[in-house]
Design a protein around this motif. Structure first.
Motif, short mmCIF file in Angstrom:
data_model
loop_
_atom_site.label_atom_id
_atom_site.label_comp_id
_atom_site.label_asym_id
_atom_site.label_seq_id
_atom_site.Cartn_x
_atom_site.Cartn_y
_atom_site.Cartn_z
N ASP A 100 0.83 -1.21 0.00
CA ASP A 100 0.00 0.00 0.00
C ASP A 100 0.86 1.25 0.00
O ASP A 100 0.57 2.22 -0.67
CB ASP A 100 -0.94 0.02 1.20
N ARG A 101 1.92 1.23 0.77
CA ARG A 101 2.85 2.36 0.82
C ARG A 101 3.48 2.58 -0.55
O ARG A 101 3.62 3.71 -1.00
CB ARG A 101 3.92 2.10 1.88
N GLU A 102 3.87 1.50 -1.19
CA GLU A 102 4.48 1.61 -2.52
C GLU A 102 3.50 2.22 -3.52
O GLU A 102 3.87 3.08 -4.32
CB GLU A 102 4.95 0.24 -3.01
N ARG A 103 2.25 1.78 -3.48
CA ARG A 103 1.22 2.35 -4.38
C ARG A 103 1.01 3.83 -4.11
O ARG A 103 0.88 4.63 -5.04
CB ARG A 103 -0.08 1.58 -4.24
N MET A 104 0.99 4.20 -2.82
CA MET A 104 0.81 5.60 -2.48
C MET A 104 1.98 6.43 -3.03
O MET A 104 1.77 7.49 -3.61
CB MET A 104 0.71 5.79 -0.97
N GLU A 105 3.19 5.93 -2.85
CA GLU A 105 4.35 6.66 -3.35
C GLU A 105 4.32 6.78 -4.88
O GLU A 105 4.68 7.82 -5.43
CB GLU A 105 5.64 5.98 -2.89
N GLU A 106 3.88 5.73 -5.56
CA GLU A 106 3.75 5.79 -7.02
C GLU A 106 2.74 6.85 -7.44
O GLU A 106 2.98 7.62 -8.37
CB GLU A 106 3.35 4.42 -7.57
N ARG A 107 1.59 6.89 -6.75
CA ARG A 107 0.56 7.89 -7.07
C ARG A 107 1.09 9.30 -6.84
O ARG A 107 0.86 10.20 -7.64
CB ARG A 107 -0.71 7.65 -6.25
N MET A 108 1.80 9.49 -5.73
CA MET A 108 2.34 10.82 -5.43
C MET A 108 3.38 11.22 -6.47
O MET A 108 3.45 12.37 -6.88
CB MET A 108 2.93 10.86 -4.02
N GLU A 109 4.19 10.27 -6.92
CA GLU A 109 5.19 10.57 -7.94
C GLU A 109 4.49 10.95 -9.25
O GLU A 109 4.91 11.89 -9.93
CB GLU A 109 6.10 9.36 -8.17
N GLU A 110 3.42 10.25 -9.60
CA GLU A 110 2.66 10.59 -10.81
C GLU A 110 2.09 12.00 -10.71
O GLU A 110 2.15 12.78 -11.66
CB GLU A 110 1.54 9.58 -11.03
N ARG A 111 1.53 12.34 -9.57
CA ARG A 111 0.97 13.68 -9.37
C ARG A 111 2.05 14.75 -9.44
O ARG A 111 1.85 15.81 -10.03
CB ARG A 111 0.24 13.76 -8.03
N ARG A 112 3.20 14.45 -8.83
CA ARG A 112 4.30 15.40 -8.85
C ARG A 112 4.76 15.62 -10.29
O ARG A 112 4.98 16.76 -10.72
CB ARG A 112 5.44 14.89 -7.96
N GLN A 113 4.86 14.55 -11.08
CA GLN A 113 5.26 14.66 -12.48
C GLN A 113 4.26 15.52 -13.26
O GLN A 113 4.64 16.35 -14.08
CB GLN A 113 5.36 13.28 -13.14
N GLU A 114 2.98 15.32 -13.00
CA GLU A 114 1.94 16.09 -13.68
C GLU A 114 2.09 17.58 -13.37
O GLU A 114 1.99 18.43 -14.27
CB GLU A 114 0.56 15.60 -13.26
N VAL A 115 2.35 17.89 -12.12
CA VAL A 115 2.52 19.29 -11.74
C VAL A 115 3.77 19.87 -12.38
O VAL A 115 3.76 21.00 -12.87
CB VAL A 115 2.57 19.45 -10.20
N TYR A 116 4.86 19.10 -12.41
CA TYR A 116 6.08 19.56 -13.07
C TYR A 116 5.80 19.91 -14.53
O TYR A 116 6.25 20.93 -15.03
CB TYR A 116 7.16 18.49 -13.03
#
Length: 136
Positions: free
Chosen positions: A45-61
């Motif tokens: 679950d932690r890994e999935r959360m980190e993946e989602r946050m990385e995707e969101r961060r990439q989108e914002v970048y």
């Protein structure tokens, strides 16, 4: 400086706080999970959360038109900050453990959770766990 450059600059200024918020969000989630006794948050679950946050961060970048080089720099700074915060949390928990017994720590966690739930109730948040237990 032409109008396009001025507009781009102002858009970057608008997205800077959002970018910072996205970059810091995983820290908030980690701190919240740790403070609520969810120490099992190291699995899938932690890994999935980190993946989602990385995707969101990439989108914002991408929305902020941040170059790949600066994205890498921001990611490095974010990782260093996250590690420093984890070290600080660990040191804090060690110091608290040196002051309070296990029972006192548990009582403090429970009191904090109760106070948090009361605060959420006053603010109009609903506890879905109560609804789930009623339907079983």
């Amino acid at each position: 400086m032409d109008v396009s450059s001025a507009r781009k600059m102002s858009i970057r200024h608008l997205f800077a706080p959002a970018l910072l918020a996205i970059a810091l969000a995983p820290l908030a989630f980690t701190a919240q999970a740790y403070s609520h006794g969810d120490h099992e948050g190291q699995g899938p679950d932690r890994e999935r959360m980190e993946e989602r946050m990385e995707e969101r961060r990439q989108e914002v970048y991408e929305r902020a038109d941040i170059s790949a080089d600066k994205q890498a720099q921001l990611n490095e700074v974010h990782a260093e900050h996250r590690d420093a915060m984890q070290t600080l949390r660990d040191e804090h928990h060690e110091r608290v453990a040196g002051i309070l017994t296990e029972e006192e720590q548990e009582a403090l966690r429970n009191a904090m959770l109760e106070a948090h739930e009361e605060y959420r109730g006053k603010r109009g948040y609903h506890n879905n766990s109560d609804e789930n237990t009623d339907s079983e």
